[in-house]
Design a protein around this motif. Structure first.
Motif, PDB file in Angstrom:
ATOM      1  N   SER A   9       0.835  -1.220   0.000  1.00  0.00           N
ATOM      2  CA  SER A   9       0.000   0.000   0.000  1.00  0.00           C
ATOM      3  C   SER A   9       0.865   1.264   0.000  1.00  0.00           C
ATOM      4  CB  SER A   9      -0.950  -0.005   1.200  1.00  0.00           C
ATOM      5  OG  SER A   9      -1.799  -1.124   1.168  1.00  0.00           O
ATOM      6  N   SER A  11       2.346   4.718  -0.915  1.00  0.00           N
ATOM      7  CA  SER A  11       1.899   5.977  -1.511  1.00  0.00           C
ATOM      8  C   SER A  11       2.897   7.083  -1.207  1.00  0.00           C
ATOM      9  CB  SER A  11       0.522   6.392  -0.976  1.00  0.00           C
ATOM     10  OG  SER A  11      -0.478   5.484  -1.356  1.00  0.00           O
ATOM     11  N   GLU A  26      -1.026   3.776  -3.487  1.00  0.00           N
ATOM     12  CA  GLU A  26      -1.398   2.454  -2.953  1.00  0.00           C
ATOM     13  C   GLU A  26      -0.762   1.310  -3.754  1.00  0.00           C
ATOM     14  OE1 GLU A  26      -3.484   1.699  -0.208  1.00  0.00           O
ATOM     15  OE2 GLU A  26      -3.314   3.845   0.254  1.00  0.00           O
ATOM     16  N   THR A  61       4.616   8.387   2.045  1.00  0.00           N
ATOM     17  CA  THR A  61       3.619   9.100   2.840  1.00  0.00           C
ATOM     18  C   THR A  61       2.798   8.103   3.643  1.00  0.00           C
ATOM     19  OG1 THR A  61       3.508  10.800   1.120  1.00  0.00           O
ATOM     20  CG2 THR A  61       1.705  10.748   2.722  1.00  0.00           C
ATOM     21  N   SER A  62       2.535   6.958   3.037  1.00  0.00           N
ATOM     22  CA  SER A  62       1.856   5.859   3.733  1.00  0.00           C
ATOM     23  C   SER A  62       2.284   4.547   3.104  1.00  0.00           C
ATOM     24  CB  SER A  62       0.328   6.027   3.651  1.00  0.00           C
ATOM     25  OG  SER A  62      -0.108   6.018   2.306  1.00  0.00           O
ATOM     26  N   ARG A  64       4.415   0.725   3.410  1.00  0.00           N
ATOM     27  CA  ARG A  64       5.749   0.351   3.884  1.00  0.00           C
ATOM     28  C   ARG A  64       6.505  -0.466   2.848  1.00  0.00           C
ATOM     29  NH1 ARG A  64       5.352  -4.462   8.369  1.00  0.00           N
ATOM     30  NH2 ARG A  64       4.096  -5.951   7.163  1.00  0.00           N
TER      31      ARG A  64
END
Length: 226
Positions: A9, A11, A26, A61-62, A64
């Motif tokens: 995921s 981003s 994502e 940003t999000s 891993r």
């Protein structure tokens, strides 16, 4: 086969005066040892951003990134050490040190790892020969053409015999013959030495050699079918 490099995921959003820009959205990716994956997409699609996050050079940003199951964002992870031990990168620009010769530039990562001097000399000579620059070992970057400088940068990555290779348009500045040589080198690392390689490119010849092709469009990563 177990994955040596994973993205979950993933981003990356960049703020701008006109509003946030999502370069990668994502993205999920898993690559095993001995696998060559190509990420294809037009300029500005987010390929470079994806590779810099996978290599631990930029933080998402999000989501891993995991290398051998180790989360790069974990506070206990020494990202620099992990990169030095497992990951080599080839960039669109060579990033050579101007005051060093071609051989000395290639030698840098081996010196960082404190490789024995005789072994360093052998591996540097082999890497320069593989990219067709064994006659230019003593020349500094300013004495080389742009394509030759790119080949030195590639030799510097290959000299490490990395477990994971990330390559951003590695043949973009090369003539077709030299580009084919570099593609052969990368394919050999993958299929004969067990390297996991992700190559961002729009080169049809490189795409044809891939075990898998992923398309990146407007930050969205999808597997190419057919």
């Amino acid at each position: 086969m177990s994955a040596v490099l994973q993205a979950e995921s993933l981003s990356r959003v960049f703020p701008s005066p006109g509003g946030d820009v999502t370069a990668v959205r994502e993205a999920d990716l898993s690559i095993a040892a001995g696998e060559l994956v190509v990420v294809a997409g037009r300029s500005g699609a987010g390929k470079t951003t994806l590779l810099t996050m996978l290599g631990g050079l930029d933080r998402p940003t999000s989501g891993r990134v995991l290398v051998d199951g180790v989360d790069l964002a974990d506070p206990g992870t020494d990202v620099a050490a992990l990169r030095g031990a497992r990951i080599a990168s080839i960039f669109q620009t060579s990033g050579l040190i101007p005051v060093l010769s071609a051989a000395e530039n290639v030698e840098v990562p081996l010196r960082i790892r404190r490789t024995d001097a005789a072994e360093r000399d052998r591996r540097v000579a082999e890497a320069l020969r593989d990219v067709g620059l064994d006659d230019h070992a003593r020349q500094r970057p300013g004495e080389l053409s742009g394509g030759q400088q790119q080949r030195v940068g590639i030799a510097r990555a290959l000299v490490m015999a990395p477990g994971i290779l990330l390559a951003d348009e590695p043949t973009a500045q090369l003539d077709s013959e030299t580009g084919a040589q570099i593609m052969d080198l990368i394919a050999n690392l993958v299929h004969h030495r067990g390297t996991a390689a992700i190559v961002a490119t729009h080169d049809p010849a490189m795409i044809a050699r891939a075990d898998r092709v992923l398309d990146l469009h407007d930050g969205v990563l999808r597997r190419r079918v057919g």
